[in-house]
Scaffold this active site. Structure first.
Site, mmCIF file in Angstrom:
data_model
loop_
_atom_site.group_PDB
_atom_site.id
_atom_site.type_symbol
_atom_site.label_atom_id
_atom_site.label_comp_id
_atom_site.label_asym_id
_atom_site.label_seq_id
_atom_site.Cartn_x
_atom_site.Cartn_y
_atom_site.Cartn_z
ATOM 1 N N ARG A 414 0.839 -0.913 -0.213
ATOM 2 C CA ARG A 414 -0.165 0.179 -0.072
ATOM 3 C C ARG A 414 0.426 1.411 -0.331
ATOM 4 O O ARG A 414 1.791 1.782 0.629
ATOM 5 C CB ARG A 414 -0.874 0.575 1.429
ATOM 6 C CG ARG A 414 -1.762 1.333 1.184
ATOM 7 C CD ARG A 414 -2.983 1.172 2.647
ATOM 8 N NE ARG A 414 -3.557 -0.555 2.563
ATOM 9 C CZ ARG A 414 -5.063 -0.479 2.510
ATOM 10 N NH1 ARG A 414 -5.612 0.440 1.864
ATOM 11 N NH2 ARG A 414 -5.449 -2.031 3.015
ATOM 12 N N HIS A 444 4.318 -10.967 2.164
ATOM 13 C CA HIS A 444 5.162 -9.693 3.137
ATOM 14 C C HIS A 444 6.766 -10.698 3.427
ATOM 15 O O HIS A 444 7.307 -9.974 3.535
ATOM 16 C CB HIS A 444 3.998 -9.449 3.913
ATOM 17 C CG HIS A 444 5.240 -8.657 4.473
ATOM 18 N ND1 HIS A 444 5.457 -8.765 5.880
ATOM 19 C CD2 HIS A 444 5.543 -7.113 4.206
ATOM 20 C CE1 HIS A 444 5.131 -7.714 6.577
ATOM 21 N NE2 HIS A 444 5.479 -6.610 5.799
ATOM 22 N N HIS A 602 11.373 -1.425 13.709
ATOM 23 C CA HIS A 602 10.812 -2.489 12.675
ATOM 24 C C HIS A 602 10.502 -4.257 12.952
ATOM 25 O O HIS A 602 10.062 -5.242 12.278
ATOM 26 C CB HIS A 602 10.657 -1.372 11.910
ATOM 27 C CG HIS A 602 9.677 -2.436 10.626
ATOM 28 N ND1 HIS A 602 10.490 -2.929 9.188
ATOM 29 C CD2 HIS A 602 8.953 -2.454 10.182
ATOM 30 C CE1 HIS A 602 9.625 -3.831 8.578
ATOM 31 N NE2 HIS A 602 8.577 -3.559 8.982
#
Length: 696
Positions: A414, A444, A602
């Site tokens: 996205r 992913h 992350h």
């Protein structure tokens, strides 16, 4: 009957263990805003946090609120599976919380502006100008701004214009000499004039261009009387799926290009106002935009904070207002004067971004591109740098050198679809075989497999598994881990993952890697079951995880079960956390902390067990249903004892972070931790370690 009542009571009490996903995300963004107010953060960097707060919120409304509003329009009442809130209830709660956060942002903004004044920077409005300065700005407006504006008036011949997503507009409510009411719209961004306009007589003093436009709107509508006016900004829904516009006659890349165009024109989900308008004015705007008045938010600060980067450029010479300059170091475990591939064959290598450089991984790809023994390079790409990427350069070089290069590039990442489309074109032109995702599953995973001929056994594998994207830019801004290994069993399973992807399938079972959607969530549950068994036997049960978000109810309920059995659970969750710790009888053995600092946390780490029985994985997957059962994700076991100890120590240090860490209580509220005698900022410590251990 009594047993049923007890079960119903337990079910009711267990609801106290859950937090709504959307409200938890807003709590995370509040922690970002707290950094903008944190006096320990350099002033210019606090401006960045204020801007990040806003851009985060924009994307949240575009994606999450957009999804909820789509659900609201369906015939079925859809409720989320943890707190039972309907879509309508969630949207109402979101706007209530958002308005509270906007008020807090206004306080932080005024604080920042006050601290900027001694540094020679001021943002002012017309009330603070002298008559002479007002005349100078009027001349500036006439000469340099007005010629580039396109004011319109709404009428039968001129319908209400389409307001672009996140763009600024001046809206003016007009009266004709005969008393008829009209609405005027003026786009405020042309790309020609600067957003911040410096006052000629006062260096370092600025006015926002949109405020200048709004002030002189009477010059644009000279035949009318202006009754009310404000700057407005519309946020539009971005919840659209490629399958919604799928056309089997189009190439999939063309479908994604059409999606990007269509997304920009979806319905509004939020309207921000710079000034209070009358109920009638708001109602008129709402009718034109097709949105309820409850979705209008009045801002006490400039609507778009992106101008803060212009302030930072103005202050660039004042180094004390910025973070100490840091740059990724060469990893001490890698000698860049030797072949990286040969070093991986000798011993597994772990890179910790952004503290350590991505160079060894890039060097591995470059060596593979020019190594006669390399037969193929296979890679999954999710978010990549569109221009000047050495990773893409290496893949192109490998293909041009005759290697088989297979790249699965996820075009549905996205807001990065455009970049990925351009990269896919370049790779395909170079001769790479391109795959586009996997039907209903986004890919992913961060997985790279190099296959080489080997005299002794025919072929051998080199595998890289990471927690972050193959993106040189984010590798200097996000904390991530990257493992490079010559372990042949891991390589063989990675080969099975790619073989399945090439056939449009998913891996059904694994022995070493954890691979979603079929064998990650269940294997994490198996780990927790093992710790539950140990705890029930009176032994030490332990589970730890560092993730970005926790929303998967299957895993949440298993964590609750483990806590009730006496398993010690330590979670580092940066963002959304739908599990509340420390709830008596349910989660009292669970600790949850969140770290929000200079770099975006992350990396994902899973830890099960203690001592000799400790298992550690690094992964691409958060504990979110979208990751665990709706995407292809990969987690890799850490088998090298030195690396395992290193990750264990990193995890323990992050748990102790009392500078950027916040701890969550049983009510879902996050609190600052007491620094005590020894302040611990884990990110700064990791950078200090990287600098002290550097191998040049």
């Amino acid at each position: 009957m009594k047993d049923k009542q007890i079960k119903e009571s337990e079910k009711k009490d267990s609801i106290d263990c859950y937090t709504n996903r959307e409200l938890s995300w807003l709590s995370f963004n509040e922690r970002v805003l707290d950094e903008a107010a944190n006096p320990k953060v350099p002033l210019a960097e606090r401006l960045t946090f204020a801007s990040i707060f806003q851009t985060n919120l924009d994307e949240f409304f575009m994606v999450r609120v957009g999804t909820l509003m789509t659900q609201m329009n369906s015939d079925e009442i859809i409720c989320e599976n943890k707190t039972g809130m309907s879509s309508r209830e969630q949207v109402k709660a979101i706007f209530k919380k958002t308005k509270t956060l906007e008020n807090k942002k206004a306080v932080v903004y005024e604080q920042l502006m006050g601290e900027l004044e001694p540094q020679g920077v001021r943002i002012i409005n017309f009330q603070k100008l002298s008559n002479n300065e007002g005349e100078l700005l009027e001349k500036y407006f006439d000469a340099y701004i007005a010629p580039f504006l396109s004011p319109t008036i709404i009428s039968k011949q001129h319908p209400f214009p389409f307001l672009n997503n996140k763009q600024l507009y001046a809206v003016v409510f007009l009266s004709t000499p005969k008393g008829k009411r009209k609405i005027g719209i003026v786009p405020c961004r042309s790309g020609v004039f600067e957003r911040l306009i410096e006052i000629p007589t006062r260096p370092g003093t600025f006015m926002l261009a949109e405020e200048l436009i709004l002030h002189f709107a009477s010059k644009l509508y000279s035949k009318y009387t202006i009754r009310e006016k404000a700057i407005i900004r519309v946020t539009r829904n971005a919840d659209i799926d490629a399958m919604d516009i799928y056309d089997e006659d189009l190439d999939y890349r063309d479908v994604m290009e059409n999606l990007i165009k269509k997304r920009n024109k979806l319905e509004p989900v939020r309207v921000e106002l710079s000034r209070q308008l009358s109920e009638k004015a708001v109602k008129d705007l709402a009718d034109h935009l097709g949105i309820h008045t409850h979705h209008f938010i009045y801002e006490n600060t400039p609507i778009d904070l992106s101008f803060v980067f212009q302030i930072q450029r103005y202050l660039a010479d004042k180094k004390e207002l910025f973070y100490e300059k840091r740059s990724p170091r060469n990893a001490a475990s890698v000698d860049l004067k030797r072949s990286v591939i040969s070093q991986i064959e000798e011993k597994d290598i772990l890179l910790s971004y952004p503290f350590e450089s991505m160079k060894p991984f890039i060097r591995m790809l470059e060596e593979a591109a020019n190594d006669d023994s390399v037969v193929s390079i296979k890679m999954t790409l999710y978010r990549v740098v569109a221009n000047r990427s050495k990773i893409i350069d290496a893949l192109v070089e490998a293909a041009e050198n005759g290697k088989e290069v297979i790249v699965l590039i996820e075009l549905r990442a996205r807001f990065d679809e455009g970049n990925n489309i351009e990269v896919s074109k370049r790779l395909q032109e170079a001769g790479c075989q391109i795959l586009y995702g996997l039907g209903k599953y986004k890919v992913h995973s961060k997985l790279c497999l190099i296959t080489r001929t080997a005299p002794d056994r025919g072929f051998s594998y080199l595998t890289q598994i990471g927690t972050g994207n193959y993106n040189e830019k984010t590798a200097s801004m996000y904390t991530d881990l990257s493992l490079m290994t010559a372990n042949q069993e891991i390589g063989a399973e990675a080969a099975r993952v790619f073989a399945a992807l090439q056939m449009g399938e998913v891996v059904e079972e694994t022995s070493h890697l954890l691979v979603a959607p079929k064998c990650l969530q269940n294997k994490i549950c198996d780990m927790l079951d093992e710790q539950i068994r140990l705890a029930k036997e009176g032994k030490a049960g332990y589970f730890g995880a560092k993730i970005n978000s926790l929303t998967d109810k299957v895993l949440i309920d298993k964590l609750i079960e483990a806590s009730q059995a006496g398993v010690k659970i330590e979670l580092i969750v940066r963002g959304i956390c739908c599990l509340r710790p420390q709830v008596p009888g349910f989660t009292e053995n669970i600790t949850v902390i969140s770290i929000v600092g200079r770099f975006l946390e992350h990396s994902r780490i899973y830890i099960s067990g203690t001592g000799e029985n400790e298992k550690i994985y690094i992964a691409s997957a958060d504990f979110m249903t979208r990751n665990t059962v709706r995407r292809v994700e990969v987690a890799a076991p850490i088998l090298d004892e030195d690396i395992k100890k290193r990750i264990h120590d990193m995890f323990q240090l992050m748990l102790q972070d009392n500078e950027k860490g916040r701890i969550q209580d049983a009510n879902g509220i996050y609190h600052k931790r007491e620094s005590g005698e020894t302040p611990i900022n884990s990110q700064e410590i990791f950078y200090e370690q990287a600098y002290s251990a550097v191998r040049e």
